[in-house]
Design a protein around this motif. Structure first.
Motif, PDB file in Angstrom:
ATOM      1  N   GLY A 159       5.859   9.215  -7.349  1.00 51.90           N
ATOM      2  CA  GLY A 159       4.411   9.220  -7.305  1.00 51.90           C
ATOM      3  C   GLY A 159       3.746   9.151  -8.676  1.00 51.90           C
ATOM      4  O   GLY A 159       4.285   9.610  -9.676  1.00 51.90           O
ATOM      5  N   GLY A 160       2.562   8.559  -8.668  1.00 48.85           N
ATOM      6  CA  GLY A 160       1.710   8.517  -9.852  1.00 48.85           C
ATOM      7  C   GLY A 160       0.309   8.941  -9.466  1.00 48.85           C
ATOM      8  O   GLY A 160       0.123   9.712  -8.515  1.00 48.85           O
ATOM      9  N   GLU A 161      -0.703   8.424 -10.161  1.00 49.62           N
ATOM     10  CA  GLU A 161      -2.104   8.735  -9.845  1.00 49.62           C
ATOM     11  C   GLU A 161      -2.560   7.806  -8.733  1.00 49.62           C
ATOM     12  O   GLU A 161      -2.987   6.670  -8.981  1.00 49.62           O
ATOM     13  N   HIS A 162      -2.424   8.281  -7.484  1.00 52.79           N
ATOM     14  CA  HIS A 162      -2.762   7.490  -6.296  1.00 52.79           C
ATOM     15  C   HIS A 162      -1.967   6.189  -6.218  1.00 52.79           C
ATOM     16  O   HIS A 162      -2.440   5.188  -5.663  1.00 52.79           O
ATOM     17  N   GLU A 163      -0.789   6.196  -6.770  1.00 54.27           N
ATOM     18  CA  GLU A 163       0.101   5.044  -6.696  1.00 54.27           C
ATOM     19  C   GLU A 163       1.529   5.560  -6.789  1.00 54.27           C
ATOM     20  O   GLU A 163       1.763   6.763  -6.950  1.00 54.27           O
ATOM     21  N   ALA A 164       2.478   4.656  -6.676  1.00 57.05           N
ATOM     22  CA  ALA A 164       3.871   5.074  -6.762  1.00 57.05           C
ATOM     23  C   ALA A 164       4.730   3.940  -7.310  1.00 57.05           C
ATOM     24  O   ALA A 164       4.404   2.751  -7.162  1.00 57.05           O
ATOM     25  N   LEU A 165       5.805   4.344  -7.962  1.00 58.01           N
ATOM     26  CA  LEU A 165       6.816   3.393  -8.409  1.00 58.01           C
ATOM     27  C   LEU A 165       7.907   3.313  -7.351  1.00 58.01           C
ATOM     28  O   LEU A 165       8.332   4.335  -6.816  1.00 58.01           O
ATOM     29  N   ILE A 166       8.340   2.118  -7.054  1.00 55.19           N
ATOM     30  CA  ILE A 166       9.518   1.957  -6.209  1.00 55.19           C
ATOM     31  C   ILE A 166      10.689   1.681  -7.135  1.00 55.19           C
ATOM     32  O   ILE A 166      10.602   0.840  -8.033  1.00 55.19           O
ATOM     33  N   PHE A 167      11.779   2.424  -6.945  1.00 53.81           N
ATOM     34  CA  PHE A 167      12.921   2.273  -7.836  1.00 53.81           C
ATOM     35  C   PHE A 167      14.217   2.256  -7.046  1.00 53.81           C
ATOM     36  O   PHE A 167      14.282   2.696  -5.896  1.00 53.81           O
ATOM     37  N   SER A 168      15.269   1.748  -7.652  1.00 56.69           N
ATOM     38  CA  SER A 168      16.593   1.703  -7.055  1.00 56.69           C
ATOM     39  C   SER A 168      17.619   2.031  -8.123  1.00 56.69           C
ATOM     40  O   SER A 168      17.662   1.370  -9.166  1.00 56.69           O
ATOM     41  N   HIS A 169      18.403   3.093  -7.869  1.00 53.04           N
ATOM     42  CA  HIS A 169      19.424   3.536  -8.828  1.00 53.04           C
ATOM     43  C   HIS A 169      18.849   3.669 -10.241  1.00 53.04           C
ATOM     44  O   HIS A 169      19.456   3.242 -11.218  1.00 53.04           O
ATOM     45  N   GLY A 170      17.651   4.270 -10.311  1.00 51.26           N
ATOM     46  CA  GLY A 170      17.027   4.539 -11.602  1.00 51.26           C
ATOM     47  C   GLY A 170      16.258   3.384 -12.193  1.00 51.26           C
ATOM     48  O   GLY A 170      15.549   3.558 -13.195  1.00 51.26           O
ATOM     49  N   LYS A 171      16.361   2.206 -11.604  1.00 46.42           N
ATOM     50  CA  LYS A 171      15.678   1.021 -12.133  1.00 46.42           C
ATOM     51  C   LYS A 171      14.383   0.782 -11.373  1.00 46.42           C
ATOM     52  O   LYS A 171      14.380   0.685 -10.138  1.00 46.42           O
ATOM     53  N   ILE A 172      13.262   0.684 -12.096  1.00 45.00           N
ATOM     54  CA  ILE A 172      11.963   0.483 -11.464  1.00 45.00           C
ATOM     55  C   ILE A 172      11.843  -0.950 -10.966  1.00 45.00           C
ATOM     56  O   ILE A 172      12.109  -1.909 -11.698  1.00 45.00           O
TER      57      ILE A 172
END
Length: 363
Positions: free
Chosen positions: A325-338
């Motif tokens: 999560g971020g400020e009303h957003e989110a990062l999608i990541f896989s095995h530590g890679k964004i």
């Protein structure tokens, strides 16, 4: 360390179409709460348990007439192994053995004379039906209670081995032992004592654990502690509730302990903290609610639902896919890679799209 390196070595017992003990998987079971004379109601409940993933189902058979239910259930196509729970009357055991039951749960010491015990042992040997010896705090023999003064772990263990001896006397060794108590520590210690003294498979569980969270926590504590020390071949989480829930929670426990080889979606999520700027609790609830959309997954995946970048790609680096999560957003990541950044309002949709991609990829 591989679990089989620490798992207690036992003999393998065949129960219907599955095995208990040895190198067999840890099986889960429950018990019907329908009237065993009501074939339709019992059939429907066992079908629901089988669909939920039960490996074994036990049902109480209070009289000889109820043995006919075993025949009817088999004729209707029930494939999950059926265990007849019998008390006092050895004639019921003889009847269900003839009816084709897959296992019998009985205490040899409470069905009468040696001749009656021998009759049950003989028919079960001939028909290759294993016997589960069931001991709990309320079933101890008077001479054992006098010796120990109360249902101590030592008393429970001695009672179980006493019943084993009654069957072994008639050359019967196709045995599973169950020792249960409403006291978690008693159940655990009694199982440990018996585990050291024989090589029969053990059925484990906390009896009279209650309902809801209290019963679940007590069961998880007792069963989980034994399994992590390599003890336990089949289990039941006994709850004052719908038996189907027992299967659901048992499977979740085995997943939590990483003692199952089945494919499933393992959701990990952080507890949130002051850094969280996204409605993570709501997102996590939606993820869990929508998991059934994925059906039976073709592979095991770990999905992370994390509150911030600190607990996201870093702490959940081993996750196959996840959000941070971020400020009303989110990062999608896989095995530590964004992979990319998404808006809070579509984060679950985007996460599930990535999960589906992983499930359809070739291994």
């Amino acid at each position: 360390m591989n679990y089989n390196d620490i798992r207690r070595k036992t003999r393998k017992i065949q129960v219907g179409n599955i095995c208990i003990g040895g190198d067999s998987k840890i099986s889960v079971q429950s018990m019907t709460n329908t009237d065993s004379h009501d074939v339709q109601a019992t059939y429907e409940q066992i079908s629901a348990l089988e669909y939920a993933g039960a490996d074994i189902v036990r049902l109480a058979l209070p009289d000889v007439e109820a043995a006919g239910t075993i025949v009817a259930l088999k004729e209707r196509g029930i494939h999950v192994p059926l265990v007849a729970d019998i008390h006092f009357d050895y004639k019921i055991a003889l009847a269900v053995a003839e009816a084709g039951v897959d296992k019998i749960r009985i205490n040899p010491g409470n069905i009468g004379s040696d001749q009656k015990v021998k009759a049950v042992a003989d028919i079960c040997r001939i028909k290759k039906i294993p016997i589960r010896i069931g001991v709990n705090s309320g079933s101890l023999e008077p001479h054992i209670l006098r010796k120990y003064g109360s249902p101590t772990p030592e008393a429970l263990a001695e009672s179980a081995l006493y019943h084993v001896g009654l069957l072994e006397k008639f050359d019967f060794n196709d045995i599973v032992i169950s020792i249960k108590s409403s006291h978690v520590s008693h159940m655990k210690m009694a199982a440990e004592i018996v585990a050291e003294k024989c090589d029969y498979p053990l059925h484990i569980g906390v009896t009279e654990s209650g309902r809801g969270e209290r019963g679940l926590i007590k069961s998880a504590a007792g069963i989980g502690s034994l399994l992590l020390s390599g003890i336990g071949d089949t289990l039941r989480i006994s709850l004052t509730d719908d038996p189907v829930k027992e299967i659901y929670y048992a499977k979740e426990l085995l997943r939590a302990l990483e003692l199952t080889e089945e494919n499933y979606i393992n959701v990990i999520s952080c507890p949130t903290c002051g850094r969280t700027r996204i409605d993570l609790i709501k997102i996590c609830e939606e993820v869990e609610r929508r998991l059934p959309e994925l059906g039976n997954p073709s592979k095991k995946l770990t999905v992370a639902v994390m509150g911030c970048a600190v607990n996201g790609p870093g702490e959940a680096r081993e996750a196959d896919i996840g959000i941070a999560g971020g400020e009303h957003e989110a990062l999608i990541f896989s095995h530590g890679k964004i992979i990319r950044k998404v808006d809070e309002n579509v984060v679950v949709d985007e996460l599930f799209a990535e999960i589906r991609k992983l499930l359809t990829e070739e291994n």
